[in-house]
Enzyme design. Structure first.
Site, PDB file in Angstrom:
ATOM      1  N   TYR A  35       0.856  -1.187   0.000  1.00  0.00           N
ATOM      2  CA  TYR A  35       0.000   0.000   0.000  1.00  0.00           C
ATOM      3  C   TYR A  35       0.891   1.236   0.000  1.00  0.00           C
ATOM      4  O   TYR A  35       1.769   1.384   0.861  1.00  0.00           O
ATOM      5  CB  TYR A  35      -0.922   0.014   1.230  1.00  0.00           C
ATOM      6  CG  TYR A  35      -1.914   1.158   1.189  1.00  0.00           C
ATOM      7  CD1 TYR A  35      -3.202   0.956   0.721  1.00  0.00           C
ATOM      8  CD2 TYR A  35      -1.543   2.443   1.580  1.00  0.00           C
ATOM      9  CE1 TYR A  35      -4.107   2.005   0.649  1.00  0.00           C
ATOM     10  CE2 TYR A  35      -2.435   3.491   1.500  1.00  0.00           C
ATOM     11  CZ  TYR A  35      -3.719   3.271   1.040  1.00  0.00           C
ATOM     12  OH  TYR A  35      -4.605   4.316   0.955  1.00  0.00           O
ATOM     13  N   HIS A  82       6.339  15.817   8.084  1.00  0.00           N
ATOM     14  CA  HIS A  82       5.305  14.787   8.000  1.00  0.00           C
ATOM     15  C   HIS A  82       3.957  15.287   8.498  1.00  0.00           C
ATOM     16  O   HIS A  82       2.935  14.656   8.235  1.00  0.00           O
ATOM     17  CB  HIS A  82       5.736  13.541   8.769  1.00  0.00           C
ATOM     18  CG  HIS A  82       6.817  12.758   8.091  1.00  0.00           C
ATOM     19  ND1 HIS A  82       6.581  11.946   7.010  1.00  0.00           N
ATOM     20  CD2 HIS A  82       8.148  12.679   8.333  1.00  0.00           C
ATOM     21  CE1 HIS A  82       7.712  11.382   6.619  1.00  0.00           C
ATOM     22  NE2 HIS A  82       8.681  11.813   7.399  1.00  0.00           N
ATOM     23  N   GLU A 124      10.165   5.662  16.485  1.00  0.00           N
ATOM     24  CA  GLU A 124      10.297   5.135  15.128  1.00  0.00           C
ATOM     25  C   GLU A 124      11.723   5.372  14.636  1.00  0.00           C
ATOM     26  O   GLU A 124      12.373   4.473  14.097  1.00  0.00           O
ATOM     27  CB  GLU A 124       9.292   5.830  14.218  1.00  0.00           C
ATOM     28  CG  GLU A 124       9.354   5.409  12.765  1.00  0.00           C
ATOM     29  CD  GLU A 124       8.465   6.263  11.879  1.00  0.00           C
ATOM     30  OE1 GLU A 124       8.213   5.824  10.749  1.00  0.00           O
ATOM     31  OE2 GLU A 124       8.038   7.360  12.294  1.00  0.00           O
ATOM     32  N   HIS A 125      12.209   6.600  14.792  1.00  0.00           N
ATOM     33  CA  HIS A 125      13.579   6.965  14.421  1.00  0.00           C
ATOM     34  C   HIS A 125      14.299   7.478  15.666  1.00  0.00           C
ATOM     35  O   HIS A 125      13.758   8.318  16.387  1.00  0.00           O
ATOM     36  CB  HIS A 125      13.610   8.085  13.383  1.00  0.00           C
ATOM     37  CG  HIS A 125      12.720   7.863  12.201  1.00  0.00           C
ATOM     38  ND1 HIS A 125      11.427   8.334  12.149  1.00  0.00           N
ATOM     39  CD2 HIS A 125      12.956   7.236  11.021  1.00  0.00           C
ATOM     40  CE1 HIS A 125      10.894   8.004  10.987  1.00  0.00           C
ATOM     41  NE2 HIS A 125      11.782   7.331  10.280  1.00  0.00           N
ATOM     42  N   GLU A 141      -3.351 -34.506  30.763  1.00  0.00           N
ATOM     43  CA  GLU A 141      -4.203 -33.434  30.242  1.00  0.00           C
ATOM     44  C   GLU A 141      -5.583 -33.941  29.835  1.00  0.00           C
ATOM     45  O   GLU A 141      -6.418 -33.173  29.351  1.00  0.00           O
ATOM     46  CB  GLU A 141      -3.519 -32.750  29.044  1.00  0.00           C
ATOM     47  CG  GLU A 141      -2.262 -31.995  29.430  1.00  0.00           C
ATOM     48  CD  GLU A 141      -1.620 -31.273  28.256  1.00  0.00           C
ATOM     49  OE1 GLU A 141      -2.048 -31.500  27.105  1.00  0.00           O
ATOM     50  OE2 GLU A 141      -0.695 -30.469  28.498  1.00  0.00           O
ATOM     51  N   GLN A 198      11.707  16.055   9.954  1.00  0.00           N
ATOM     52  CA  GLN A 198      10.688  15.149  10.459  1.00  0.00           C
ATOM     53  C   GLN A 198       9.347  15.859  10.624  1.00  0.00           C
ATOM     54  O   GLN A 198       8.282  15.274  10.413  1.00  0.00           O
ATOM     55  CB  GLN A 198      11.141  14.546  11.791  1.00  0.00           C
ATOM     56  CG  GLN A 198      10.369  13.306  12.198  1.00  0.00           C
ATOM     57  CD  GLN A 198      10.586  12.159  11.230  1.00  0.00           C
ATOM     58  OE1 GLN A 198      11.586  12.106  10.518  1.00  0.00           O
ATOM     59  NE2 GLN A 198       9.638  11.234  11.191  1.00  0.00           N
ATOM     60  N   ASP A 235      14.973   7.362   5.040  1.00  0.00           N
ATOM     61  CA  ASP A 235      13.690   7.454   4.340  1.00  0.00           C
ATOM     62  C   ASP A 235      13.827   7.157   2.860  1.00  0.00           C
ATOM     63  O   ASP A 235      12.834   6.820   2.202  1.00  0.00           O
ATOM     64  CB  ASP A 235      13.086   8.852   4.522  1.00  0.00           C
ATOM     65  CG  ASP A 235      12.497   9.065   5.902  1.00  0.00           C
ATOM     66  OD1 ASP A 235      12.264   8.070   6.610  1.00  0.00           O
ATOM     67  OD2 ASP A 235      12.262  10.230   6.278  1.00  0.00           O
TER      68      ASP A 235
END
Length: 400
Positions: free
Chosen positions: A115, A243, A296-297, A383, A240, A330
């Site tokens: 995606y 975004h 994330e980073h 069992e 960053q 990236d």
């Protein structure tokens, strides 16, 4: 841009919770997504076409890639492929003391979808990250879908030999890929970032198809000391922040001047991202904040911070040193930019070959049946599974 100045006290977890509250989550879309997913699952192509006409834009005519863009993409493809290939593991076989063997095999899924978000701009880098990794994994059928299927995205698919691609996005696209329609065969794994509706749809279908994780708004934590290049640190924070909505940028430092500069610079940005500056006593305190945030980073910049690289356990990707800007990751560094977000780096990993592979065991009991039955049958009886015990004991004294 809103930027909160903070100081680490005794509890880094509480401090991180305050930072994450700066970017409140949007209203739940779970019910709306569930309705779309069910509609496409039941209605197939007819329902899918309704949502495409409602939410997606038509695919434009294809155009060739500019030369410098194609050259950059070829560099990215080569580097991502090399790093992905390094992650592939060989099958292994273990011989146990009773004399039998258990072979561990990894096999790729047959069909996977990447995606690619639409947003304001095309994202050919996401095509590279997803498609190359799936191809290296051995997936025989790789599908790409993207809202509008921008010409740059389509051209990148051509570079990678992906012929099956769809101009669609959103929850309806995820549903079509997960369950199939009259014209779209269902896939085994769906991977790739996207907005809240896409990620919620991935979550809802995850019981029926594999997903790479919930890849939500982006974030970065930069741990920098007084020796860090101030301009480069500010550039990485600004990058960053591009975004936008929901993004969190954090600078953690023991240098008051650097923190003040970041506070002023970020506050002047026209961005929907949010930020925080965190004052710590030393690099050990910075690592505590980073580990609690599980970014994330993560950038470690400056000698005292870089010395802790081997202590990092919770980060999607670590960028080390003055020139270790997140932006390289990236695009062209070779590491994957589909990374765990929202603190999930505590337990989740970057998109990699194993996202598209599954493990299975091949067991050859042979002459070990007698010994294994003596060990296993009493457990089964304990069992209450007497037929399990019988199945094993019937094989005692059998020839291999």
């Amino acid at each position: 841009m809103r930027v909160e100045p903070l100081v680490l006290d005794a509890d880094p977890v509480a401090l991180v919770a305050r930072i994450r509250e700066l970017a409140p989550s949007g209203a739940s879309v779970a019910a709306d997504v569930a309705a779309i997913v069910q509609d496409v699952r039941d209605g197939g192509d007819a329902a899918l076409r309704r949502y495409i006409e409602r939410f997606d834009r038509p695919a434009p005519d294809p155009t060739p890639l500019p030369g410098d863009v194609e050259a950059g993409l070829r560099t990215a493809i080569a580097n991502v492929r090399a790093v992905a290939e390094a992650q592939l593991g060989a099958d292994t076989s273990v011989t146990l003391p009773q004399g039998h063997t258990v072979e561990i095999r990894e096999r790729p899924v047959r069909r996977a979808a990447i995606y690619v978000p639409g947003g304001r701009n095309p994202y050919p880098s996401t095509v590279v990250m997803g498609v190359v990794t799936a191809q290296v994994s051995g997936v025989s059928e790789v599908v790409v879908c993207a809202p509008g299927l921008h010409p740059v995205v389509a051209a990148t698919c051509e570079l990678l030999g992906v012929q099956e691609r769809y101009a669609m996005g959103g929850a309806h696209a995820v549903a079509a890929l997960a369950y199939g329609t009259e014209t779209i065969a269902r896939v085994d794994v769906i991977a790739g970032p996207g907005g809240l509706w896409v990620q919620e749809a991935k979550r809802q279908v995850s019981g029926d198809v594999g997903i790479d994780g919930f890849l939500g708004p982006s974030d970065v934590v930069i741990c920098a000391d007084a020796h860090a290049d101030r301009d480069l640190v500010l550039a990485d924070l600004r990058a960053q922040a591009e975004h936008g909505d929901g993004t969190i940028v954090v600078l953690v430092s023991d240098d008051a001047a650097l923190l003040a500069a970041a506070q002023e610079d970020l506050a002047g940005l026209d961005s929907l991202a949010v930020g925080a500056t965190v004052r710590v006593a030393d690099a050990a305190g910075a690592l505590q904040v980073a580990e609690a945030f599980a970014p994330e980073h993560l950038e470690l910049v400056g000698p005292s911070m870089e010395a802790h690289v081997d202590d990092v356990r919770a980060a999607g990707c670590v960028f080390l040193g003055t020139n270790g800007g997140t932006a390289f990751g990236d695009y062209v560094a070779g590491s994957n930019h589909s990374l765990p977000t929202g603190g999930s780096a505590r337990f989740a990993s970057a998109l990699g070959p194993r996202t598209f592979r599954r493990r299975m065991s091949v067991v050859r009991v042979g002459g070990a049946a007698d010994a294994l039955a003596r060990a296993g049958a009493p457990i089964a009886r304990a069992e209450g599974f007497t037929e399990h015990a019988r199945s094993m004991t019937l094989r005692q004294n059998q020839q291999s």
